[in-house]
Write a protein that holds these residues in place. Structure first.
Motif, PDB file in Angstrom:
ATOM      1  N   HIS A 163       0.820  -1.206   0.000  1.00 21.79           N
ATOM      2  CA  HIS A 163       0.000   0.000   0.000  1.00 21.79           C
ATOM      3  C   HIS A 163       0.860   1.265   0.000  1.00 21.79           C
ATOM      4  N   VAL A 164       2.070   1.178   0.561  1.00 21.42           N
ATOM      5  CA  VAL A 164       2.969   2.325   0.510  1.00 21.42           C
ATOM      6  C   VAL A 164       3.542   2.471  -0.896  1.00 21.42           C
ATOM      7  N   ALA A 165       3.916   1.339  -1.513  1.00 21.32           N
ATOM      8  CA  ALA A 165       4.405   1.377  -2.892  1.00 21.32           C
ATOM      9  C   ALA A 165       3.342   1.948  -3.824  1.00 21.32           C
ATOM     10  N   ALA A 166       2.099   1.592  -3.572  1.00 23.28           N
ATOM     11  CA  ALA A 166       1.002   2.090  -4.416  1.00 23.28           C
ATOM     12  C   ALA A 166       0.769   3.582  -4.242  1.00 23.28           C
ATOM     13  N   SER A 167       1.272   4.149  -3.141  1.00 19.32           N
ATOM     14  CA  SER A 167       1.074   5.577  -2.886  1.00 19.32           C
ATOM     15  C   SER A 167       2.131   6.443  -3.558  1.00 19.32           C
ATOM     16  N   ARG A 175      -7.852   6.186   2.413  1.00 20.76           N
ATOM     17  CA  ARG A 175      -8.729   5.105   2.853  1.00 20.76           C
ATOM     18  C   ARG A 175      -8.652   3.911   1.909  1.00 20.76           C
ATOM     19  N   VAL A 176      -8.465   4.165   0.624  1.00 17.76           N
ATOM     20  CA  VAL A 176      -8.253   3.046  -0.294  1.00 17.76           C
ATOM     21  C   VAL A 176      -6.949   2.334   0.042  1.00 17.76           C
ATOM     22  N   ARG A 227      -3.566  11.531  -8.128  1.00 18.61           N
ATOM     23  CA  ARG A 227      -4.113  10.186  -8.028  1.00 18.61           C
ATOM     24  C   ARG A 227      -5.538  10.230  -7.482  1.00 18.61           C
ATOM     25  N   THR A 228      -6.403   9.414  -8.040  1.00 16.85           N
ATOM     26  CA  THR A 228      -7.775   9.280  -7.552  1.00 16.85           C
ATOM     27  C   THR A 228      -7.910   7.980  -6.776  1.00 16.85           C
ATOM     28  N   ALA A 229      -9.049   7.828  -6.107  1.00 18.95           N
ATOM     29  CA  ALA A 229      -9.291   6.580  -5.392  1.00 18.95           C
ATOM     30  C   ALA A 229      -9.245   5.391  -6.346  1.00 18.95           C
ATOM     31  N   GLN A 230      -9.828   5.535  -7.540  1.00 18.08           N
ATOM     32  CA  GLN A 230      -9.855   4.422  -8.485  1.00 18.08           C
ATOM     33  C   GLN A 230      -8.468   4.104  -9.029  1.00 18.08           C
ATOM     34  N   SER A 231      -7.688   5.115  -9.358  1.00 20.20           N
ATOM     35  CA  SER A 231      -6.347   4.830  -9.860  1.00 20.20           C
ATOM     36  C   SER A 231      -5.477   4.207  -8.772  1.00 20.20           C
ATOM     37  N   THR A 232      -5.768   4.519  -7.509  1.00 23.49           N
ATOM     38  CA  THR A 232      -5.045   3.895  -6.399  1.00 23.49           C
ATOM     39  C   THR A 232      -5.427   2.427  -6.288  1.00 23.49           C
TER      40      THR A 232
END
Length: 260
Positions: A95-99, A211-212, A105-110
């Protein structure tokens, strides 16, 4: 779920991964396999409750950087065998890598980024080594074991899902256990704790994106399964080639963790 979750003050997502029905009519033992986030903020009362679990082993899937910045507190006279993960080439939790690179960035792209990370995480060599060793330890039947990472949801989620698959937990129950992260314990406290860690690395984040990042979705686990199936043809083949679980090894593991 209240029977499965160990509600602690400073350790989040701590729960029993057992109790599920197995394909042969048996059931996975309770209080033998535990999963959680990191223990850096454990209170003394938390440590007393963890000590009562009588853990024989702990497998910490975090990197050395994560362990150094957030060292786990342990109960007095803690005697469990603690196994630490080698440093990966990718040094952050999924989840950190994804950030990373979250500007715009949007919730969906996350969500999409997390799904892509899950398609890679199952092939990370250092994680495969830890899961292989965890399975070997569990197969010896030496007592309760805990597996943890930073948030207890991505690396830990994959490890537990693979364990469940190896011993014959139904896919619906594997997914249900994975998704319990979203509702187990004090959800807002868990999100706040994770937010502090993520924001220390990334800077300010949109609340919806955060939150995502701190949740899990079925699509993430499905992405991991699809990546395994694409590369190996089946989870059974992956378990044997990458995690050392041939038919005999799976039977030993199942025997150690099941009851009538």
């Amino acid at each position: 779920m209240s029977e499965r979750v160990l509600s602690l003050e400073g350790v989040h997502n701590f729960r029993d991964a057992g109790g599920y029905a197995l394909s042969g009519g048996e059931r996975m033992k309770r209080r033998m396999v535990w999963r959680s986030g990191q223990h850096h903020a454990a209170t003394d009362a938390d440590l007393d409750r963890i000590a009562a679990l009588d853990l024989a082993s702990v497998f910490d899937l975090r990197s050395s950087r994560e362990r150094a910045s957030h060292p786990c507190r342990r109960p007095p006279e803690f005697s469990a065998h603690v196994v630490l993960c080698a440093d990966p080439e990718t040094r952050h939790a999924a989840h950190v890598a994804a950030s990373k690179g979250l500007r715009g960035r949007t919730a969906q792209s996350t969500r999409d980024s997390l799904a892509r990370n899950y398609a890679r995480i199952v092939f990370r060599p250092e994680l495969q080594v830890m899961i292989r060793n965890w399975f070997a330890m569990l197969g010896k039947g030496q007592g309760p074991s805990l597996v943890n990472c930073m948030a207890g949801k991505d690396r830990t989620g994959i490890a537990v899902a693979l364990l469940h698959a190896a011993i014959g937990v139904h896919p619906d129950d594997i997914l249900a256990d994975y998704l319990l992260t979203n509702t187990a314990g004090d959800v807002e406290a868990r999100i706040a704790s994770g937010a502090a860690t993520v924001r220390a690395i990334t800077g300010p984040l949109d609340e919806a994106v955060l939150r995502v990042l701190m949740g899990v979705e079925a699509a993430y686990l499905e992405s991991a399964w699809a990546a395994i199936d694409e590369r190996y043809g089946s989870r059974d083949t992956y378990l044997e080639r990458e995690l050392g679980l041939d038919a005999a090894g799976r039977e030993r593991l199942r025997a150690a963790l099941s009851e009538d």
